[in-house]
Motif scaffolding. Sequence first.
Motif, PDB file in Angstrom:
ATOM      1  N   VAL A   1       0.709 -30.894 -24.580  1.00 44.78           N
ATOM      2  CA  VAL A   1       1.966 -30.833 -24.096  1.00 44.78           C
ATOM      3  C   VAL A   1       2.108 -29.508 -23.073  1.00 44.78           C
ATOM      4  O   VAL A   1       2.032 -28.547 -23.446  1.00 44.78           O
ATOM      5  CB  VAL A   1       3.051 -30.614 -25.162  1.00 44.78           C
ATOM      6  CG1 VAL A   1       4.373 -30.622 -24.614  1.00 44.78           C
ATOM      7  CG2 VAL A   1       3.225 -31.844 -26.095  1.00 44.78           C
ATOM      8  N   PHE A   2       2.238 -29.757 -21.838  1.00 40.18           N
ATOM      9  CA  PHE A   2       2.215 -28.849 -20.636  1.00 40.18           C
ATOM     10  C   PHE A   2       3.613 -28.649 -20.436  1.00 40.18           C
ATOM     11  O   PHE A   2       4.420 -29.355 -20.103  1.00 40.18           O
ATOM     12  CB  PHE A   2       1.630 -29.057 -19.632  1.00 40.18           C
ATOM     13  CG  PHE A   2       0.186 -29.373 -19.821  1.00 40.18           C
ATOM     14  CD1 PHE A   2      -0.956 -28.347 -19.313  1.00 40.18           C
ATOM     15  CD2 PHE A   2      -0.477 -30.660 -19.986  1.00 40.18           C
ATOM     16  CE1 PHE A   2      -2.190 -28.609 -19.528  1.00 40.18           C
ATOM     17  CE2 PHE A   2      -2.059 -30.890 -20.375  1.00 40.18           C
ATOM     18  CZ  PHE A   2      -2.890 -29.794 -20.061  1.00 40.18           C
ATOM     19  N   VAL A   3       4.071 -27.291 -20.703  1.00 35.98           N
ATOM     20  CA  VAL A   3       5.396 -27.014 -20.244  1.00 35.98           C
ATOM     21  C   VAL A   3       5.533 -25.873 -19.117  1.00 35.98           C
ATOM     22  O   VAL A   3       4.831 -24.728 -19.124  1.00 35.98           O
ATOM     23  CB  VAL A   3       6.183 -26.400 -21.528  1.00 35.98           C
ATOM     24  CG1 VAL A   3       7.523 -25.696 -21.117  1.00 35.98           C
ATOM     25  CG2 VAL A   3       6.020 -26.986 -22.590  1.00 35.98           C
ATOM     26  N   MET A   4       5.795 -26.449 -18.062  1.00 37.08           N
ATOM     27  CA  MET A   4       5.636 -25.708 -16.695  1.00 37.08           C
ATOM     28  C   MET A   4       6.750 -24.955 -16.415  1.00 37.08           C
ATOM     29  O   MET A   4       8.105 -25.001 -17.186  1.00 37.08           O
ATOM     30  CB  MET A   4       5.344 -27.044 -15.538  1.00 37.08           C
ATOM     31  CG  MET A   4       4.517 -28.153 -15.803  1.00 37.08           C
ATOM     32  SD  MET A   4       2.967 -27.163 -15.884  1.00 37.08           S
ATOM     33  CE  MET A   4       2.205 -27.354 -14.457  1.00 37.08           C
ATOM     34  N   PRO A   5       6.734 -23.842 -15.443  1.00 34.84           N
ATOM     35  CA  PRO A   5       7.953 -22.897 -15.017  1.00 34.84           C
ATOM     36  C   PRO A   5       9.198 -23.819 -14.770  1.00 34.84           C
ATOM     37  O   PRO A   5       9.134 -24.989 -14.336  1.00 34.84           O
ATOM     38  CB  PRO A   5       7.354 -22.131 -14.059  1.00 34.84           C
ATOM     39  CG  PRO A   5       5.803 -22.340 -14.107  1.00 34.84           C
ATOM     40  CD  PRO A   5       5.650 -23.688 -14.497  1.00 34.84           C
ATOM     41  N   ARG A   6      10.326 -23.225 -15.055  1.00 36.07           N
ATOM     42  CA  ARG A   6      11.518 -24.040 -14.713  1.00 36.07           C
ATOM     43  C   ARG A   6      11.918 -23.735 -13.304  1.00 36.07           C
ATOM     44  O   ARG A   6      12.427 -22.618 -12.913  1.00 36.07           O
ATOM     45  CB  ARG A   6      12.556 -22.978 -15.539  1.00 36.07           C
ATOM     46  CG  ARG A   6      13.773 -23.921 -15.593  1.00 36.07           C
ATOM     47  CD  ARG A   6      14.908 -23.590 -16.693  1.00 36.07           C
ATOM     48  NE  ARG A   6      16.212 -24.130 -16.434  1.00 36.07           N
ATOM     49  CZ  ARG A   6      16.444 -25.450 -17.184  1.00 36.07           C
ATOM     50  NH1 ARG A   6      15.498 -26.088 -17.575  1.00 36.07           N
ATOM     51  NH2 ARG A   6      17.612 -26.175 -16.883  1.00 36.07           N
TER      52      ARG A   6
ATOM     53  N   PRO B   1      -1.804 -38.200 -26.677  1.00 33.06           N
ATOM     54  CA  PRO B   1      -0.585 -38.199 -25.597  1.00 33.06           C
ATOM     55  C   PRO B   1      -1.010 -37.088 -24.859  1.00 33.06           C
ATOM     56  O   PRO B   1      -1.488 -35.779 -25.287  1.00 33.06           O
ATOM     57  CB  PRO B   1       0.665 -38.137 -26.413  1.00 33.06           C
ATOM     58  CG  PRO B   1       0.271 -37.438 -27.640  1.00 33.06           C
ATOM     59  CD  PRO B   1      -1.096 -38.021 -28.051  1.00 33.06           C
ATOM     60  N   VAL B   2      -0.734 -37.043 -23.483  1.00 33.30           N
ATOM     61  CA  VAL B   2      -0.472 -35.971 -22.606  1.00 33.30           C
ATOM     62  C   VAL B   2       0.781 -35.881 -21.875  1.00 33.30           C
ATOM     63  O   VAL B   2       1.124 -36.761 -21.314  1.00 33.30           O
ATOM     64  CB  VAL B   2      -1.632 -35.892 -21.568  1.00 33.30           C
ATOM     65  CG1 VAL B   2      -1.547 -34.651 -20.529  1.00 33.30           C
ATOM     66  CG2 VAL B   2      -3.096 -35.934 -22.166  1.00 33.30           C
ATOM     67  N   GLU B   3       1.759 -34.694 -22.217  1.00 34.76           N
ATOM     68  CA  GLU B   3       2.932 -34.708 -21.604  1.00 34.76           C
ATOM     69  C   GLU B   3       2.990 -33.388 -20.560  1.00 34.76           C
ATOM     70  O   GLU B   3       2.528 -32.421 -20.888  1.00 34.76           O
ATOM     71  CB  GLU B   3       4.031 -34.589 -22.597  1.00 34.76           C
ATOM     72  CG  GLU B   3       4.155 -35.919 -23.719  1.00 34.76           C
ATOM     73  CD  GLU B   3       4.806 -35.452 -24.632  1.00 34.76           C
ATOM     74  OE1 GLU B   3       5.790 -34.653 -24.617  1.00 34.76           O
ATOM     75  OE2 GLU B   3       4.841 -36.134 -25.894  1.00 34.76           O
ATOM     76  N   LYS B   4       3.983 -33.712 -19.502  1.00 37.24           N
ATOM     77  CA  LYS B   4       4.158 -32.668 -18.568  1.00 37.24           C
ATOM     78  C   LYS B   4       5.816 -32.486 -18.935  1.00 37.24           C
ATOM     79  O   LYS B   4       6.507 -33.480 -18.585  1.00 37.24           O
ATOM     80  CB  LYS B   4       3.787 -32.913 -17.299  1.00 37.24           C
ATOM     81  CG  LYS B   4       2.570 -33.078 -16.895  1.00 37.24           C
ATOM     82  CD  LYS B   4       2.119 -33.312 -15.484  1.00 37.24           C
ATOM     83  CE  LYS B   4       3.073 -34.014 -14.789  1.00 37.24           C
ATOM     84  NZ  LYS B   4       3.015 -34.202 -13.285  1.00 37.24           N
ATOM     85  N   TRP B   5       6.175 -31.303 -18.916  1.00 34.75           N
ATOM     86  CA  TRP B   5       7.664 -30.845 -18.809  1.00 34.75           C
ATOM     87  C   TRP B   5       7.959 -29.683 -18.280  1.00 34.75           C
ATOM     88  O   TRP B   5       7.146 -28.830 -18.114  1.00 34.75           O
ATOM     89  CB  TRP B   5       8.120 -30.626 -20.544  1.00 34.75           C
ATOM     90  CG  TRP B   5       8.064 -31.722 -21.434  1.00 34.75           C
ATOM     91  CD1 TRP B   5       7.085 -32.138 -22.308  1.00 34.75           C
ATOM     92  CD2 TRP B   5       9.148 -32.895 -21.636  1.00 34.75           C
ATOM     93  NE1 TRP B   5       7.296 -33.303 -22.678  1.00 34.75           N
ATOM     94  CE2 TRP B   5       8.373 -33.811 -22.461  1.00 34.75           C
ATOM     95  CE3 TRP B   5      10.425 -33.109 -21.067  1.00 34.75           C
ATOM     96  CZ2 TRP B   5       9.054 -34.866 -23.167  1.00 34.75           C
ATOM     97  CZ3 TRP B   5      11.013 -34.223 -21.327  1.00 34.75           C
ATOM     98  CH2 TRP B   5      10.369 -35.032 -22.445  1.00 34.75           C
ATOM     99  N   ILE B   6       9.361 -29.488 -17.522  1.00 35.16           N
ATOM    100  CA  ILE B   6       9.796 -28.370 -17.195  1.00 35.16           C
ATOM    101  C   ILE B   6      10.376 -27.470 -18.156  1.00 35.16           C
ATOM    102  O   ILE B   6      11.171 -28.125 -19.222  1.00 35.16           O
ATOM    103  CB  ILE B   6      10.784 -28.647 -15.898  1.00 35.16           C
ATOM    104  CG1 ILE B   6       9.930 -29.321 -14.645  1.00 35.16           C
ATOM    105  CG2 ILE B   6      11.400 -27.495 -15.593  1.00 35.16           C
ATOM    106  CD1 ILE B   6      11.083 -29.758 -13.914  1.00 35.16           C
ATOM    107  N   ALA B   7      10.101 -26.283 -18.395  1.00 35.10           N
ATOM    108  CA  ALA B   7      10.873 -25.478 -19.506  1.00 35.10           C
ATOM    109  C   ALA B   7      12.094 -25.435 -19.436  1.00 35.10           C
ATOM    110  O   ALA B   7      12.888 -25.676 -18.700  1.00 35.10           O
ATOM    111  CB  ALA B   7      10.126 -23.869 -19.365  1.00 35.10           C
ATOM    112  N   ALA B   8      12.763 -25.553 -20.890  1.00 35.62           N
ATOM    113  CA  ALA B   8      14.088 -25.002 -21.146  1.00 35.62           C
ATOM    114  C   ALA B   8      14.405 -23.643 -20.624  1.00 35.62           C
ATOM    115  O   ALA B   8      13.410 -22.954 -20.131  1.00 35.62           O
ATOM    116  CB  ALA B   8      14.105 -25.016 -22.642  1.00 35.62           C
TER     117      ALA B   8
END
Length: 136
Positions: A52-57, A114-121
């Motif tokens: 799970v990749f959490v990218m900069p907001r 699974p591989v996921e990409k999210w924008i950080a909270a």
Amino acid sequence: QPRQRHAKRGAFVVNYTPEKHPVTAFKAAAKIAANLAYQGPPMEGPLWASLVFVMPRVKPSWLKKDSPWWKAWKAGDRIPHASTRNDRDNLMKSLQDALNGLLWKDDGFIFCGPVEKWIAAENEQPHVDVIVSPSF
């Protein structure tokens, strides 16, 4: 993961990743984090891995007021990272290659997950969550 560069060295052609490319720092940070989190021997055999990749907001260009994700964004929650940059498969490849010999003997042992990409909270730092299991 950037495309490999090629250079002629005498009679041979060598492939390399430029040292100043951001992936070099990412891989180094991933190795340090893996060494802190896991002290066992590299795993072998069929492995399940969740990444799970959490990218900069940063507000994405696709996010509009009529989007189903608008309320989540305004509330400061995570939303999907859908962009023409940071392809999911390139992120996965960079991380899996970086952790060869540390978490797993070789990333070829990973058969699914699974591989996921999210924008950080709003109050979340960018990071990667990695869960590995010999079975699922």
